[in-house]
Design an enzyme around this catalytic site. Structure first.
Site, PDB file in Angstrom:
ATOM      1  N   ASP A  49      44.087  44.765 -35.468  1.00 26.22           N
ATOM      2  CA  ASP A  49      43.037  44.871 -36.478  1.00 26.22           C
ATOM      3  C   ASP A  49      42.751  43.483 -37.043  1.00 26.22           C
ATOM      4  OD1 ASP A  49      41.265  45.541 -38.404  1.00 26.22           O
ATOM      5  OD2 ASP A  49      42.570  46.950 -39.477  1.00 26.22           O
ATOM      6  N   HIS A  92      17.852  42.796  55.274  1.00 24.43           N
ATOM      7  CA  HIS A  92      18.116  43.683  54.142  1.00 24.43           C
ATOM      8  C   HIS A  92      19.557  44.181  54.135  1.00 24.43           C
ATOM      9  CE1 HIS A  92      17.228  46.481  50.931  1.00 24.43           C
ATOM     10  NE2 HIS A  92      17.871  47.417  51.622  1.00 24.43           N
TER      11      HIS A  92
END
Length: 1464
Positions: free
Chosen positions: A538, A1183
């Site tokens: 306080d 191919h």
């Protein structure tokens, strides 16, 4: 020097040294002032010899008189000095300069017969007759005006001024003096005299052009003028380029509506000169600050030098001198200057600060410090027994108060010394609550956690600490690995200093001391002589009182008074107390107190104080775009009602600290206006920041979308709160505030407008959203870390908190968040705080278990406009997220095309029906549910009419959200393609909201999907899904076969059109001799091709082979559309549905159909077999070895595409899946994409050149930043690379890769995974690379070898794309072409700005000019009109084109030489 020495001689020189410079000063004139005045006269074109006589001085004063009011300090000093010399020549006795000025004023006023004072503030541009003075325009006796050219002395003075001062601050007043009364012709003559400084001249020209354009915009050309009337001047007339001297004089002195073109032009030039002065003198007056050890006199010299460069009003300069000079002084001098009182003179300031910073002052400071150090510290509360010593706040001395102080009043605050507030409102006097020890520079801005002792300093022991505010920071510390408590740094970020450091070690960084918030009582546990007691701290109590403990019999009875009355206590001294990990001995009382309290006697011993930390959010620095300036727009007129409303709003904002008054030096302005709010009772202020937004730097929106309630996890409790005045809680950077200036006008211009600038983020400014989002993220980050179980959704100023905690714990965490926001200056209005459902949030209504849309209201109109339809569609689209079946297709068609917002719309029957159907759907309320992570996420798709799709995303039977899709990207499409687009949209939406892909329920059979997908796959992202058996709503409608149909008739189709006449023909021929031609009108080539295809389908049997030469037709047909907006395509669809089988192939432009020869002779089957049979076998071998593609076989062996396609299709490893549909990507020559893929447990890094498809790949040991950087360095050493695009994987975003990219100069960009527009090229190439590896895998043992072999095949054995080249050929060709283009551009740029004059044959006349195309060693190539000529070098003269202003001969070209006056 002779003239200067002869100005004053003998007695006059002695008299001069008796005259004071100032009436109250001690300094007097010296001969150096005469020498200085003689030097200054040369700047104004005046002879030094004029100072030798009274008449000469009078002439000087006549010239300087009109310049004094607006002149510089140097000019005024020169005028004063000449007045003193005049008095000495006139044998008038004067004591100081002021007396001399008054005496000269009286004498010259008597001679001229006027009462005009010497330093007049204004005078006419042209003087009356007989007083020509120095004006170029003079009035004759008949009232006419004549022009007198500027004298060479005036022009010489101007040139010398520019050369001497190099565009210093003195140039502007010098120009004002020399150009007084000049016409634009005379001013241009002055500018033309400046030979050098062409950069400055160019700046002035640009200012003139801008001002002239503004003049023309503000003064439009009127209608036709009567005969003989003088026209009004345009901007170019004022600049003197399109007007004569006579016109300029007439405009300046005509009786009706004169236009002072000379003064206007002077003002333009002054603006340009001021800009040049700022450029040559870049130091701003605000940046001139005194160094820590710099003498005050040196600082004042720099200050006034910079002040002269500021072209502002004298009042503003006076304000700068009074405020900035003191404000920017160092702390030592500032302390001395504030003791001089209000508005001290410069002489007083220089005298007072003469010894500041020297050894004497340092000795005094050290003595005072030593005295304070030797003074014993006061005993706590001993001062309360003594008389308090009064100290004056004004002078700092003891013995009297500030009211009784006789010293000059200190300016500003008596606490901190700053101006703008008084001591009572000083922010440095504010305090935080109960801080242990002294404070550092910055108070912690957020609530603290538990103390180091383990006790919760913020709550009683009985309460759980899990919900305390300290948890926020405890969790934040654990996340960051810090040991200390979180404090707020100056830059607004959170740091965690080590807890082990002492308070003294932290210094100015602030203290992490225990802190107590005020939303509950500050109660702690204390140990009084080892007895635990809960006490209230306080600060309002003098003494400390506790109850329920025994401290012995050594006490003194005492009666104390409090709020509850008087109580009897026992006072015990020297009691040991332990609290907050500190031990002290103090006096304490025991008695019957309702609550135990520690008063100020113990709090002081503990070193506690009451503090109020002011939360500060550091502003983010913002700048304008380079080369841009702030807005300078005029305020437009406003009604009286709006002006009063704006004044009231601005006064309120100014009181709240959101606005402040703009200084008079602020040149910027933005228009403001006001509109009524929704309730029509209050006004809202709006600022038109469009111009400021245009010149402000760019920002990035941090939050890219709006959160959706379906993405929220299901929680028991939800709370919604709002951040009030969100933008107005964030400070705007101080340097940027000046650009937000705006003006409040007054009615009828009754008073000057009041100007404000924003101190906070303004509404409507483009930077406010990004800065607010960034700040809120930083503010809420520690809260999120401390509460991982709490959902916190923040979008702008709306915040949602959801959790599974108990009601009390949930409310506590909400309260913590409110306290956190309030502590940082944000408000959370109670009227917008929502705790109980339903909660209104972002347009939704929320319950703990479900969500809805807020009530929807469809607009009701008699007459609908485009804007009304747009609003209606917006409401329906918003509703479509939870209401299934919403359709807007026909409503959108109402406003299709270019229409204005206010245009009336005509409703169609379909649109009316669609709206009614939507109203029925909306009448049945729908609910959505929240997401549960443990349950599976599913998406179900449904097809409606007109190709509109509806989908719902749900978990079991609970719907999270729904949506619709009606975007048709192609004119001709089918349901499977649209379904793929719907799936893609749902996948992206699910990633954004839930971060996962749902399981899809598709209305299509697996066979249908795979048939279309295999022939029409796309290089776009489609999420993986499991097929779920649903009623098949989507199916393909006709059967396209991949091989020619034996025995079926073959049709060859073609169509053509004349572009001018729009007439065309569609035709076909067959291999059986049939043909047909149809003439078409008003058609196109594409339509003719489609007509030919439609004719073929109509005239053919159930099975047919069709050969087309149009890629447009081929693309439509192989896409298998089910509907189209085209009539002819719908007919084709209907005819193909009836066929059993259709084979469609494309060959390039067989010319026989065009009419040159019969098509069956060119493409018959027999020719194909005979011509290419011998080349088929080598092609098959090629191919089998390399798996080359069809285009490579066609190019290398010259076989038809049909044969090459057959070779590839018969290969088991090379099953064709159609051609890819590519999106738009950046295909510049230096752009590469890079990605990592995995195969056989190895990591393969792949880089693809986007434009060519060239690939680089290799196996790397690990997917790290170092390995990626090495690969990038290897790639950049082989090929040019300027831009690298990758995903945001950790290896690509690593510092190693960024360093390599920076070193090479590569721009990096990152995409989002699964985004089709991110890295689709390299993702597709990963797919191709793996396929190629699978074809040749058996040819090598290791994966490293096979990857390099596959890369070779893909780069050199795969042909196609642009130019039918391999990727390697295409990349090399691109690089070669780029080099050739750069070489040609570099060559052409050498000749671009040159013209050629030439002679031909024996003709001696020069011809030309011609355009220079090439310059060789012996001749030049010249283009003259349409002809190109070759001219010998000796007969050509090459001249650079400077726009008709200057010419250079060919000597400026390399290798040029002169022979007999000609250029060779």
């Amino acid at each position: 020097m002779g003239a200067r020495n002869s100005v004053l001689r003998g007695k006059k020189a002695d008299e001069l040294e008796k005259i004071r410079l100032r009436p109250s000063g001690k300094k007097k004139y010296r001969l150096k002032h005469i020498v200085w005045a003689a030097n200054e006269l040369d700047k104004f074109g005046l002879a030094e010899s004029l100072l030798e006589s009274k008449e000469g001085c009078q002439k000087i004063l006549t010239v300087l008189d009109p310049l004094v009011p607006t002149g510089s300090e140097n000019l005024k000093s020169l005028f004063n000095t000449v007045c003193v010399i005049w008095c000495l020549h006139a044998e008038e006795k004067v004591k100081d300069t002021e007396e001399a000025k008054k005496l000269v004023q009286r004498h010259l006023g008597a001679e001229t017969g006027t009462a005009e004072k010497m330093p007049s503030t204004s005078r006419p541009t042209a003087p009356p007759s007989g007083r020509g003075r120095n004006f170029p325009v003079q009035q004759t006796g008949g009232g006419n005006y004549i022009h007198v050219p500027l004298s060479p002395r005036t022009l010489n003075a101007w040139v010398k001024l520019v050369e001497d001062k190099k565009f210093g601050a003195e140039v502007v007043p010098g120009f004002q003096a020399l150009s007084e009364g000049c016409t634009p012709y005379d001013i241009n003559q002055m500018l033309n005299c400046v030979g050098d400084h062409q950069a400055a001249m160019q700046i002035i020209r640009e200012i003139i052009n801008d001002e002239a354009a503004d003049w023309d915009a503000q003064h439009p050309i009127p209608g036709p003028l009567p005969a003989g009337q003088l026209r009004d001047p345009r901007g170019s007339d004022i600049a003197g380029t399109t007007s004569t001297v006579e016109e300029q004089i007439q405009w300046m002195y005509r009786p009706q509506n004169p236009v002072p073109v000379g003064n206007i032009y002077r003002r333009w030039i002054q603006i340009g000169l001021q800009k040049c002065v700022r450029m040559y003198n870049p130091t701003n007056i605000l940046d001139v600050k005194q160094g820590p050890k710099e003498p005050f006199q040196s600082y004042v010299d720099r200050f006034y030098k910079s002040l002269r460069a500021e072209q502002t009003d004298p009042a503003v300069k006076n304000w700068m001198t009074q405020t900035l000079l003191i404000q920017n002084a160092n702390p030592d001098c500032k302390l001395v200057l504030k003791g001089l009182g209000m508005n001290p003179t410069l002489e007083e300031m220089l005298t007072a600060c003469q010894g500041v910073g020297g050894p004497g002052q340092k000795a005094r400071l050290m003595a005072e410090a030593l005295k304070e150090a030797l003074t014993p510290p006061p005993i706590p509360f001993a001062a309360a027994q003594q008389r308090k010593v009064i100290r004056c706040w004004n002078c700092g001395k003891e013995g009297h108060s500030a009211r009784q102080c006789r010293a000059p009043r200190r300016q500003g605050c008596w606490k901190c010394g700053k101006t703008g507030h008084v001591m009572a409102k000083c922010p440095e006097r504010q305090a935080g609550f109960l801080r242990d020890g002294s404070m550092g520079k910055e108070a912690p801005q957020l609530p603290r956690g538990p103390s180091s002792s383990g006790a919760d300093t913020n709550s009683t022991p009985s309460r759980s600490s899990s919900g305390s505010i300290g948890k926020i920071y405890a969790a934040g510390e654990r996340a960051e690995g810090a040991e200390g408590e979180t404090i707020q740094r100056g830059d607004g970020r959170l740091t965690a200093p080590r807890a082990g450091k002492s308070t003294s070690q932290r210094g100015d960084r602030g203290l992490a001391a225990p802190q107590f918030s005020l939303w509950k009582r500050p109660v702690v546990t204390a140990y009084i002589e080892v007895q635990p007691v809960e006490v209230l701290l306080d600060t309002g109590a003098d003494d400390s009182i506790v109850a329920g403990i025994q401290l012995g019999d050594n006490y003194v009875p005492k009666i104390v008074g409090g709020i509850g009355g008087f109580i009897n206590t026992k006072e015990i001294k020297n009691i040991e107390i332990k609290v907050l990990n500190k031990r002290v001995r103090a006096t304490i009382m025991t008695g019957d107190t309702p609550i135990n309290i520690f008063g100020r006697n113990i709090l002081t011993a503990l070193g506690m104080s009451l503090n109020l930390p002011i939360a500060k959010i550091e502003p983010i620095k913002v700048t304008l775009k380079p080369g841009k300036d702030g807005p300078r727009l005029r305020q437009w007129p406003l009604t009286k009602e709006k002006i009063e409303a704006l004044r009231e709003i601005c006064e309120k904002m100014e009181k709240e600290g959101q606005l402040e008054e703009a200084p008079p030096t602020n040149p910027y302005n933005t228009p403001t206006f006001a509109i009524k709010k929704k309730d029509k009772n209050k006004w809202r202020m709006l600022i038109d920041f469009r111009e400021l937004n245009r010149v402000t730097q760019d920002f990035t929106e941090i939050q890219l979308g709006i959160p959706h309630p379906a993405g929220l996890a299901k929680k028991k409790r939800i709370t919604v709160l709002d951040v009030g005045d969100a933008y107005f809680s964030i400070p705007l950077h101080e340097d940027f505030r000046q650009y937000t200036a705006f003006t409040l006008p007054s009615v009828n211009n009754a008073e000057p407008g009041k100007r404000y600038i924003y101190k906070v983020l303004p509404q409507g400014w483009k930077g406010s959203p990004a800065i607010f989002q960034h700040t809120m993220r930083q503010v809420l980050e520690p809260f999120r870390k401390a509460n991982p179980d709490v959902i916190l959704i923040q979008y702008m100023d709306d915040i949602l908190i959801a959790s599974d905690r108990t009601g009390l714990e949930h409310d506590k965490v909400v309260l913590q968040l409110k306290e956190l926001l309030n502590g940082l200056g944000f408000s959370t209005p109670d009227e917008k705080f929502q705790k109980d459902p339903p909660l209104q949030w972002m347009g939704y209504e929320l319950w703990p278990t479900k969500w809805k849309l807020q009530k929807l209201q469809l607009p009701q109109k008699e007459i609908w406009t485009v804007n009304d339809i747009q609003k209606l569609v917006g409401v329906l689209n918003w509703a479509a997220q939870i209401y299934p079946g919403i359709k807007t297709k026909h409503l959108c068609r109402l406003i299709k095309g270019k229409m204005t917002l206010t245009e009336e719309v005509q409703w169609t029957e379909l649109a009316e029906a669609e709206l009614e159907e939507n109203k029925i759907i909306l009448s049945q309320e729908q609910e959505g549910y929240y997401y549960q992570e443990e349950k599976e996420l599913e998406a179900t798709i449904q097809k409606n009419q007109d190709n509109q799709w509806t989908y719902k995303i749900h978990q079991e039977e609970k719907i999270l959200k729904v949506g619709k899709y009606a975007k048709i990207k192609n004119t001709h499409t089918n349901g499977v393609r649209l379904l793929a687009q719907v799936v893609q949209k749902i996948g992206k939406e699910a990633l954004v909201i839930w971060g996962r892909i749902p399981k899809f329920h598709l209305p299509v059979e697996r066979e249908t999907w795979e048939q279309w997908w295999d022939n029409y796959w796309q290089v776009t992202w489609i999420p993986e899904w499991d097929f779920v058996s649903t009623p098949p709503l989507v199916r393909l409608t006709f059967n396209l076969v991949g091989d020619p149909i034996p025995g079926a008739e073959t049709f060859y189709t073609d169509g053509s059109c004349n572009r001018q006449s729009k007439e065309g023909k569609a035709r076909y021929v067959t291999d059986r001799g049939r043909d047909k031609v149809r003439v078409l009108e008003r058609t196109t080539n594409q339509q003719a091709e489609l007509e030919a295809f439609a004719m073929t389908l109509t005239d053919s049997g159930p099975k047919v082979n069709i050969i087309v030469d149009s890629q447009y037709v081929m693309g439509i047909v192989v896409g298998q559309p089910t509907e189209s907006e085209s009539r002819i395509v719908n007919q084709i669809i209907e005819d193909m549905i009836k066929k059993e089988a259709v084979y469609v192939a494309w060959v390039p432009a067989h010319k026989g159909i065009g009419g040159n020869q019969e098509v069956d002779h060119l493409v018959s089957q027999g020719i194909r077999q005979v011509l290419f049979l011998e080349r088929i076998e080598p092609a098959q071998e090629e191919h089998e070895k390399y798996h080359s593609n069809m285009k490579e076989l066609t190019h290398k062996f010259g076989i038809p595409q049909l044969v090459a396609r057959q070779i590839v299709n018969t290969c088991a490893q090379c099953q064709q899946k159609g051609e890819a549909i590519h999106g738009q990507v950046n295909a510049e020559i230096g752009v590469w994409q890079m990605d990592c893929t995995h195969l056989e447990g190895k990591i393969i890094i792949v880089a693809v050149h986007v434009a060519s498809g060239f690939i680089e790949a290799e196996v790397i040991p690990q997917e790290s930043g170092r390995q990626t950087a090495l690969f990038l360095l290897k790639l950049a050493s082989r090929w040019p690379i300027t831009h690298l695009h990758t995903d945001n994987g950790s290896n690509f975003t690593s510092q190693e890769v960024k360093m390599v990219a920076w070193w090479i100069g590569i721009e990096q960009s990152f995409g989002v995974p699964y985004n089709p527009q991110s890295q689709g090229v390299v993702e597709a190439m990963n797919h191709h690379l793996k396929n190629q590896i699978s074809r040749i895998r058996e040819q090598a043992n290791t994966i490293e070898t096979i990857v390099l072999m596959a890369v070779h095949c893909m780069n050199f054995k795969r042909r196609g794309g642009i130019g039918d080249m391999t990727p390697a050929e295409r990349l090399i060709n691109m690089i070669t072409t780029e080099q050739e283009i750069q070489f040609l551009q570099r060559k052409n740029s050498n000749f671009k700005n040159f013209q050629v004059y030439y002679r031909e044959g024996r003709d001696q006349l020069w011809k030309g000019p011609g355009e220079l195309l090439w310059k060789g060693d012996g001749a030049v190539i010249v283009k003259v009109g349409a002809d190109i000529k070759v001219i010998p070098r000796r007969k050509a003269k090459i001249i650079r084109d400077y726009g008709g202003r200057q010419e250079l001969d060919s000597s400026h070209l390399e290798g040029a030489r002169e022979e007999d006056g000609e250029v060779a």
